[in-house]
Design a protein around this motif. Structure first.
Motif, PDB file in Angstrom:
ATOM      1  N   PRO A 163      45.568  81.081  42.056  1.00  0.00           N
ATOM      2  CA  PRO A 163      44.365  81.795  41.613  1.00  0.00           C
ATOM      3  C   PRO A 163      43.223  80.822  41.364  1.00  0.00           C
ATOM      4  O   PRO A 163      43.451  79.709  40.863  1.00  0.00           O
ATOM      5  CB  PRO A 163      44.813  82.476  40.315  1.00  0.00           C
ATOM      6  CG  PRO A 163      45.981  81.669  39.840  1.00  0.00           C
ATOM      7  CD  PRO A 163      46.663  81.166  41.080  1.00  0.00           C
ATOM      8  N   PRO A 164      42.012  81.197  41.690  1.00  0.00           N
ATOM      9  CA  PRO A 164      40.880  80.302  41.450  1.00  0.00           C
ATOM     10  C   PRO A 164      40.540  80.235  39.965  1.00  0.00           C
ATOM     11  O   PRO A 164      40.951  81.077  39.166  1.00  0.00           O
ATOM     12  CB  PRO A 164      39.743  80.953  42.248  1.00  0.00           C
ATOM     13  CG  PRO A 164      40.103  82.397  42.271  1.00  0.00           C
ATOM     14  CD  PRO A 164      41.599  82.457  42.321  1.00  0.00           C
ATOM     15  N   VAL A 165      39.791  79.200  39.623  1.00  0.00           N
ATOM     16  CA  VAL A 165      39.328  79.018  38.254  1.00  0.00           C
ATOM     17  C   VAL A 165      38.051  79.828  38.054  1.00  0.00           C
ATOM     18  O   VAL A 165      37.158  79.804  38.904  1.00  0.00           O
ATOM     19  CB  VAL A 165      39.080  77.524  37.961  1.00  0.00           C
ATOM     20  CG1 VAL A 165      38.479  77.342  36.572  1.00  0.00           C
ATOM     21  CG2 VAL A 165      40.370  76.739  38.102  1.00  0.00           C
ATOM     22  N   LYS A 166      37.969  80.512  36.927  1.00  0.00           N
ATOM     23  CA  LYS A 166      36.785  81.322  36.601  1.00  0.00           C
ATOM     24  C   LYS A 166      36.123  80.716  35.378  1.00  0.00           C
ATOM     25  O   LYS A 166      36.748  80.621  34.316  1.00  0.00           O
ATOM     26  CB  LYS A 166      37.175  82.775  36.346  1.00  0.00           C
ATOM     27  CG  LYS A 166      38.075  83.383  37.420  1.00  0.00           C
ATOM     28  CD  LYS A 166      38.545  84.766  37.003  1.00  0.00           C
ATOM     29  CE  LYS A 166      39.602  85.284  37.955  1.00  0.00           C
ATOM     30  NZ  LYS A 166      40.923  84.650  37.721  1.00  0.00           N
ATOM     31  N   SER A 167      34.878  80.329  35.502  1.00  0.00           N
ATOM     32  CA  SER A 167      34.150  79.759  34.369  1.00  0.00           C
ATOM     33  C   SER A 167      32.937  80.629  34.064  1.00  0.00           C
ATOM     34  O   SER A 167      32.269  81.126  34.969  1.00  0.00           O
ATOM     35  CB  SER A 167      33.711  78.323  34.666  1.00  0.00           C
ATOM     36  OG  SER A 167      32.875  78.272  35.807  1.00  0.00           O
ATOM     37  N   ARG A 168      32.667  80.794  32.778  1.00  0.00           N
ATOM     38  CA  ARG A 168      31.605  81.704  32.323  1.00  0.00           C
ATOM     39  C   ARG A 168      30.397  80.913  31.855  1.00  0.00           C
ATOM     40  O   ARG A 168      30.510  79.870  31.212  1.00  0.00           O
ATOM     41  CB  ARG A 168      32.133  82.581  31.184  1.00  0.00           C
ATOM     42  CG  ARG A 168      31.120  83.507  30.551  1.00  0.00           C
ATOM     43  CD  ARG A 168      31.817  84.377  29.515  1.00  0.00           C
ATOM     44  NE  ARG A 168      30.889  85.236  28.799  1.00  0.00           N
ATOM     45  CZ  ARG A 168      30.340  84.964  27.638  1.00  0.00           C
ATOM     46  NH1 ARG A 168      30.628  83.801  27.048  1.00  0.00           N
ATOM     47  NH2 ARG A 168      29.522  85.802  27.047  1.00  0.00           N
ATOM     48  N   GLY A 169      29.238  81.436  32.166  1.00  0.00           N
ATOM     49  CA  GLY A 169      27.989  80.848  31.698  1.00  0.00           C
ATOM     50  C   GLY A 169      26.908  81.910  31.688  1.00  0.00           C
ATOM     51  O   GLY A 169      27.192  83.111  31.618  1.00  0.00           O
ATOM     52  N   PHE A 170      25.669  81.454  31.789  1.00  0.00           N
ATOM     53  CA  PHE A 170      24.543  82.386  31.739  1.00  0.00           C
ATOM     54  C   PHE A 170      23.518  82.011  32.804  1.00  0.00           C
ATOM     55  O   PHE A 170      23.389  80.844  33.192  1.00  0.00           O
ATOM     56  CB  PHE A 170      23.895  82.373  30.351  1.00  0.00           C
ATOM     57  CG  PHE A 170      24.804  82.881  29.276  1.00  0.00           C
ATOM     58  CD1 PHE A 170      24.873  84.232  28.985  1.00  0.00           C
ATOM     59  CD2 PHE A 170      25.626  82.006  28.578  1.00  0.00           C
ATOM     60  CE1 PHE A 170      25.735  84.709  28.011  1.00  0.00           C
ATOM     61  CE2 PHE A 170      26.482  82.469  27.601  1.00  0.00           C
ATOM     62  CZ  PHE A 170      26.541  83.828  27.316  1.00  0.00           C
ATOM     63  N   LEU A 171      22.815  83.029  33.250  1.00  0.00           N
ATOM     64  CA  LEU A 171      21.745  82.795  34.222  1.00  0.00           C
ATOM     65  C   LEU A 171      20.566  82.133  33.521  1.00  0.00           C
ATOM     66  O   LEU A 171      20.278  82.412  32.356  1.00  0.00           O
ATOM     67  CB  LEU A 171      21.307  84.117  34.851  1.00  0.00           C
ATOM     68  CG  LEU A 171      22.376  84.845  35.672  1.00  0.00           C
ATOM     69  CD1 LEU A 171      21.880  86.226  36.066  1.00  0.00           C
ATOM     70  CD2 LEU A 171      22.724  84.035  36.916  1.00  0.00           C
ATOM     71  N   ALA A 172      19.875  81.284  34.270  1.00  0.00           N
ATOM     72  CA  ALA A 172      18.723  80.577  33.708  1.00  0.00           C
ATOM     73  C   ALA A 172      17.490  80.721  34.592  1.00  0.00           C
ATOM     74  O   ALA A 172      16.511  80.004  34.391  1.00  0.00           O
ATOM     75  CB  ALA A 172      19.056  79.096  33.503  1.00  0.00           C
ATOM     76  N   GLY A 173      17.551  81.642  35.574  1.00  0.00           N
ATOM     77  CA  GLY A 173      16.362  81.908  36.372  1.00  0.00           C
ATOM     78  C   GLY A 173      16.510  81.530  37.832  1.00  0.00           C
ATOM     79  O   GLY A 173      17.492  80.928  38.257  1.00  0.00           O
ATOM     80  N   MET A 174      15.481  81.899  38.610  1.00  0.00           N
ATOM     81  CA  MET A 174      15.414  81.582  40.041  1.00  0.00           C
ATOM     82  C   MET A 174      14.400  80.464  40.226  1.00  0.00           C
ATOM     83  O   MET A 174      13.346  80.450  39.589  1.00  0.00           O
ATOM     84  CB  MET A 174      14.966  82.813  40.834  1.00  0.00           C
ATOM     85  CG  MET A 174      15.883  84.017  40.715  1.00  0.00           C
ATOM     86  SD  MET A 174      17.326  83.893  41.757  1.00  0.00           S
ATOM     87  CE  MET A 174      16.568  83.974  43.373  1.00  0.00           C
ATOM     88  N   ARG A 175      14.724  79.518  41.126  1.00  0.00           N
ATOM     89  CA  ARG A 175      13.747  78.468  41.417  1.00  0.00           C
ATOM     90  C   ARG A 175      14.059  77.833  42.768  1.00  0.00           C
ATOM     91  O   ARG A 175      15.223  77.743  43.172  1.00  0.00           O
ATOM     92  CB  ARG A 175      13.730  77.400  40.324  1.00  0.00           C
ATOM     93  CG  ARG A 175      15.041  76.662  40.124  1.00  0.00           C
ATOM     94  CD  ARG A 175      14.868  75.573  39.073  1.00  0.00           C
ATOM     95  NE  ARG A 175      14.356  76.125  37.839  1.00  0.00           N
ATOM     96  CZ  ARG A 175      13.754  75.403  36.897  1.00  0.00           C
ATOM     97  NH1 ARG A 175      13.593  74.109  37.071  1.00  0.00           N
ATOM     98  NH2 ARG A 175      13.327  75.956  35.795  1.00  0.00           N
ATOM     99  N   PRO A 176      13.014  77.418  43.477  1.00  0.00           N
ATOM    100  CA  PRO A 176      13.240  76.742  44.756  1.00  0.00           C
ATOM    101  C   PRO A 176      13.745  75.324  44.513  1.00  0.00           C
ATOM    102  O   PRO A 176      13.360  74.655  43.556  1.00  0.00           O
ATOM    103  CB  PRO A 176      11.854  76.734  45.404  1.00  0.00           C
ATOM    104  CG  PRO A 176      10.910  76.792  44.256  1.00  0.00           C
ATOM    105  CD  PRO A 176      11.584  77.592  43.191  1.00  0.00           C
ATOM    106  N   SER A 177      14.674  74.900  45.363  1.00  0.00           N
ATOM    107  CA  SER A 177      15.204  73.546  45.240  1.00  0.00           C
ATOM    108  C   SER A 177      15.648  73.083  46.616  1.00  0.00           C
ATOM    109  O   SER A 177      16.312  73.834  47.338  1.00  0.00           O
ATOM    110  CB  SER A 177      16.379  73.534  44.260  1.00  0.00           C
ATOM    111  OG  SER A 177      16.917  72.236  44.157  1.00  0.00           O
ATOM    112  N   ARG A 178      15.294  71.865  46.974  1.00  0.00           N
ATOM    113  CA  ARG A 178      15.673  71.313  48.266  1.00  0.00           C
ATOM    114  C   ARG A 178      15.252  72.234  49.412  1.00  0.00           C
ATOM    115  O   ARG A 178      15.991  72.481  50.354  1.00  0.00           O
ATOM    116  CB  ARG A 178      17.179  71.065  48.343  1.00  0.00           C
ATOM    117  CG  ARG A 178      17.689  70.015  47.369  1.00  0.00           C
ATOM    118  CD  ARG A 178      19.160  69.779  47.599  1.00  0.00           C
ATOM    119  NE  ARG A 178      19.696  68.795  46.678  1.00  0.00           N
ATOM    120  CZ  ARG A 178      20.978  68.451  46.615  1.00  0.00           C
ATOM    121  NH1 ARG A 178      21.840  69.033  47.427  1.00  0.00           N
ATOM    122  NH2 ARG A 178      21.383  67.552  45.765  1.00  0.00           N
ATOM    123  N   ASN A 179      14.088  72.819  49.261  1.00  0.00           N
ATOM    124  CA  ASN A 179      13.501  73.667  50.313  1.00  0.00           C
ATOM    125  C   ASN A 179      14.214  75.000  50.499  1.00  0.00           C
ATOM    126  O   ASN A 179      14.047  75.647  51.540  1.00  0.00           O
ATOM    127  CB  ASN A 179      13.463  72.924  51.658  1.00  0.00           C
ATOM    128  CG  ASN A 179      12.629  71.663  51.581  1.00  0.00           C
ATOM    129  OD1 ASN A 179      11.565  71.670  50.943  1.00  0.00           O
ATOM    130  ND2 ASN A 179      13.086  70.597  52.208  1.00  0.00           N
TER     131      ASN A 179
END
Length: 530
Positions: A163-179
Motif C-alpha cells: 500500500p502507498p504512504v498517505k501523508s496529510r497537509g494543507f493547500l497553500a495556493g496556486m502559483r507558476p513555477s518552472r514555467n
C-alpha cells in the motif's frame, strides 16, 4: 471573574455556531490509492546464472485509464535515454506487477504518460476540474524512499505489492513555477513520491507531486504538484480523456445532516398543508351543507306546491264530473243509458289520477336526512367525475426520466448522466431486471466483473426518487463481494415471489460491504410518455 466567565461562554457559543470544516473521508483516500502504483526503472545484467533484474530507481504513478499511467517525466528520464531499461509497474493492491512503455513525455511540465503492456488493469482516479482552493486539506499518496529505508526493505521488496504512504497537509495556493502551473501544499513528500497524486478530501486528483522547496532544515517545508491545468491538456493532447469532477467536496456526514434537515422541512410543510387542508375541508363542509340545505328546502317547497296544485286540479275535475253529470232519457237504441257520459268519466279519471300523483309528489319529497347524504357525496368527491380504477392502477407500467440532484448527491468518480427506465409495480426494470424488496425498499445490487466497485441501486416509486450508492473496494473486498454474489442466481422478472426472494438473496452481498458508501447519487424522476 464573572465577566471573564461570561466572555468565555460567548466565545464558546460563537465557535460552536461557526460551520465546521468538511473533513476528509478516509475511505475516499483509500479508494483513490487503489489506482496508485510504484513505477520502477529496471535494468538487466547478464550473469553466469542468466539475466539478473535489478532496480535503478523508482517513483510513483497513478491510473488515468485502466491501462494508462501518469507520472513525472523525471521519473522515467533514464528509460527515455536508454532503450535497454524497462519500466515496471507494481500495483498497490495484490495484483501481479507488469510492464509499461512511454507514450509521451513533456520535460517542460514534468509529465509523462505510460501504457501498460501486460494484462494489468487499474481503477482510474478522478481529477478535480474546478478551481483549486487556497486552503483546505490535501493528501499526498506515493512511495517515499525514506519510508522504505526505515522499514528495512531490500531492493527486491519494491517489486512486491504494497500500500502507498498517505501523508496529510494543507493547500497553500496556486502559483507558476518552472514555467508551468503548480499547486503549493504542505503534505509531506520525499524522493519516490514523484509522480504520485495530490488528492483533495474526496480523493480527487488536484495535481501530480513533483518537487519540494529547499527549506535548509530551518524553514517550514512546502511542496509543489503539477496542477490539473497542465495535466488535463497534456492527456487530451495524447488521446486520453480523464475522468473529471467539478462538484463541491462534501462529506457523507454533511450530506446526511442536510438530508435530515430537508426531511424535517418536508414534514413541517406536510403538517402545514394538512392543517390548511383541514381548514379547507371545514370550509368546504360548511359550504356543502349550506348548499345542500338550500337545495333540499327548495325541492321540498317545490314538491309541496306541486302536490297542492295537483290536489286542487284533481278535486276540481272530480267535482266537475259529479256536478255536470246528466242521465239521458231511455230510448229504443239505449233502453238503459249510463249515468256517466264519456266526458264525465274522463274528468273523473283525470281527477283521480291527479290526486294520486299529488300524493306521490308529497310523500316522495326529500327528507332532512337527504342533506347529510348530499354533503357526504360532495365531500367524497363523487361529484367531480369517475374515480380511478384501482385494478388498472395496480398493473400500470410507467417510464421515468431521472436527473441528478447535486444538492443531495456526493459524486467523486461515477458518471452522472440522466437515467431513463420503465418500472412495473412488480419491481421489473425495462422488462428484464428484477429489483428485490426488503424492509419496504426496492433495490438491486450490481457486482461487475470488470470494475472494482459495487453499486446498490434503489427506487422509491411513491416519491419518484432513484438512488445509486457506490462502494469503491479493494481487490480483496471485491473478491468477497463477487463470491457472495455467486451464491445466488437472480430470479427472472416478475416471477412469482421474485421481489421478496431477491431481497433476501442480496443480503449476503450487502453484509460484505462497508458501512458507508463512497458515493451517493440521488436522482429526481418524472414520469414520461413513450
Amino acid at each position: 471573574m464573572a465577566r471573564l466567565l461570561a466572555l468565555a461562554a460567548c466565545l464558546c457559543a460563537l465557535l460552536a455556531a461557526l460551520p465546521a470544516p468538511a473533513l476528509a473521508e478516509p475511505a475516499d483516500i483509500d479508494a483513490a490509492a487503489r489506482g496508485v502504483v510504484r513505477v520502477v526503472i529496471i535494468g538487466t545484467e547478464d550473469t553466469p546464472d542468466g539475466a539478473e533484474v535489478f532496480p535503478i530507481g523508482h517513483g510513483t504513478g497513478w491510473a488515468v485509464a485502466p491501462d494508462r499511467i501518469v507520472t513525472n517525466a523525471h521519473v522515467v528520464r533514464d528509460a527515455m535515454m536508454d532503450d535497454s531499461l524497462r519500466i515496471g509497474i507494481v500495483p498497490s493492491d495484490g495484483a501481479d506487477a507488469g510492464y509499461a512503455e512511454i507514450v509521451a513525455a513533456d520535460p517542460r511540465s514534468d509529465l509523462a504518460l505510460l501504457r501498460i503492456t501486460s494484462g494489468l488493469r487499474l481503477p482510474p482516479l478522478t481529477m478535480a476540474s474546478g478551481p483549486v482552493s487556497d486552503s483546505g486539506e490535501a493528501f499526498a499518496v506515493g512511495y517515499p524512499m525514506n519510508v522504505d529505508r526505515a522499514q528495512g526493505l531490500e531492493i527486491g521488496d519494491i517489486f512486491r505489492s504494497q500500500p502507498p504512504v498517505k501523508s496529510r497537509g494543507f493547500l497553500a495556493g496556486m502559483r507558476p513555477s518552472r514555467n508551468f502551473d503548480t499547486v503549493l501544499h504542505t503534505a509531506p513528500i520525499a524522493r519516490g513520491n514523484s509522480g504520485g497524486p495530490l488528492l483533495d478530501g474526496c480523493g480527487r486528483v488536484l495535481g501530480v507531486n513533483s518537487f519540494g522547496a529547499d527549506s535548509g532544515g530551518s524553514d517550514a517545508e512546502f511542496f509543489f504538484a503539477v496542477s490539473n491545468r497542465e495535466v488535463i491538456p497534456f492527456l487530451r493532447a495524447h488521446g486520453v480523456t480523464a475522468r473529471t469532477n467539478d462538484t463541491a467536496c462534501r462529506s457523507l456526514t454533511e450530506l446526511e445532516d442536510d438530508e435530515r434537515e430537508r426531511l424535517e422541512r418536508e414534514q413541517a410543510l406536510a403538517r402545514q398543508d394538512m392543517a390548511a387542508r383541514s381548514e379547507q375541508e371545514r370550509e368546504r363542509l360548511t359550504r356543502a351543507r349550506f348548499e345542500a340545505e338550500m337545495q333540499v328546502r327548495d325541492e321540498r317547497d317545490d314538491r309541496l306546491l306541486a302536490s297542492i296544485v295537483l290536489l286542487l286540479i284533481g278535486a276540481g275535475a272530480i267535482w266537475w264530473a259529479f256536478e255536470k253529470r246528466r242521465v239521458p232519457e231511455p230510448s229504443e237504441d239505449h233502453p238503459n243509458p249510463s249515468a256517466w257520459p264519456v266526458p264525465n268519466r274522463i274528468a273523473l279519471a283525470a281527477g283521480g289520477g291527479a290526486i294520486v300523483v299529488a300524493l306521490l309528489v308529497h310523500f316522495t319529497r326529500p327528507g332532512i336526512d337527504e342533506i347529510d347524504r348530499r354533503v357526504a357525496s360532495v365531500m367524497q368527491g363523487r361529484d367531480t367525475g369517475e374515480a380511478a380504477d384501482p385494478a388498472k392502477t395496480a398493473t400500470e407500467r410507467r417510464t421515468f426520466l431521472c436527473r441528478l440532484d447535486p444538492q443531495r448527491s456526493r459524486v467523486t468518480n461515477a458518471e452522472t448522466g440522466d437515467v431513463r427506465f420503465e418500472w412495473s409495480p412488480a419491481g421489473c426494470v425495462n422488462g428484464r431486471t428484477q429489483y428485490g424488496v426488503s424492509g419496504g425498499t426496492w433495490s438491486r445490487v450490481l457486482v461487475p466483473n470488470d470494475e472494482m466497485a459495487v453499486s446498490v441501486n434503489s427506487f422509491d416509486p411513491d416519491r419518484a426518487v432513484f438512488r445509486t450508492e457506490r462502494y469503491l473496494l479493494s481487490r480483496d473486498a471485491m473478491s468477497k463481494a463477487r463470491s457472495a454474489r455467486g451464491e445466488y442466481s437472480a430470479p427472472s422478472c416478475e416471477a412469482k415471489g421474485a421481489a421478496t426472494q431477491l431481497g433476501e438473496m442480496q443480503s449476503g452481498v450487502l453484509a460484505a460491504l462497508p458501512s458507508n458508501p463512497n458515493e451517493r447519487l440521488v436522482y429526481d424522476c418524472e414520469p414520461v410518455r413513450d
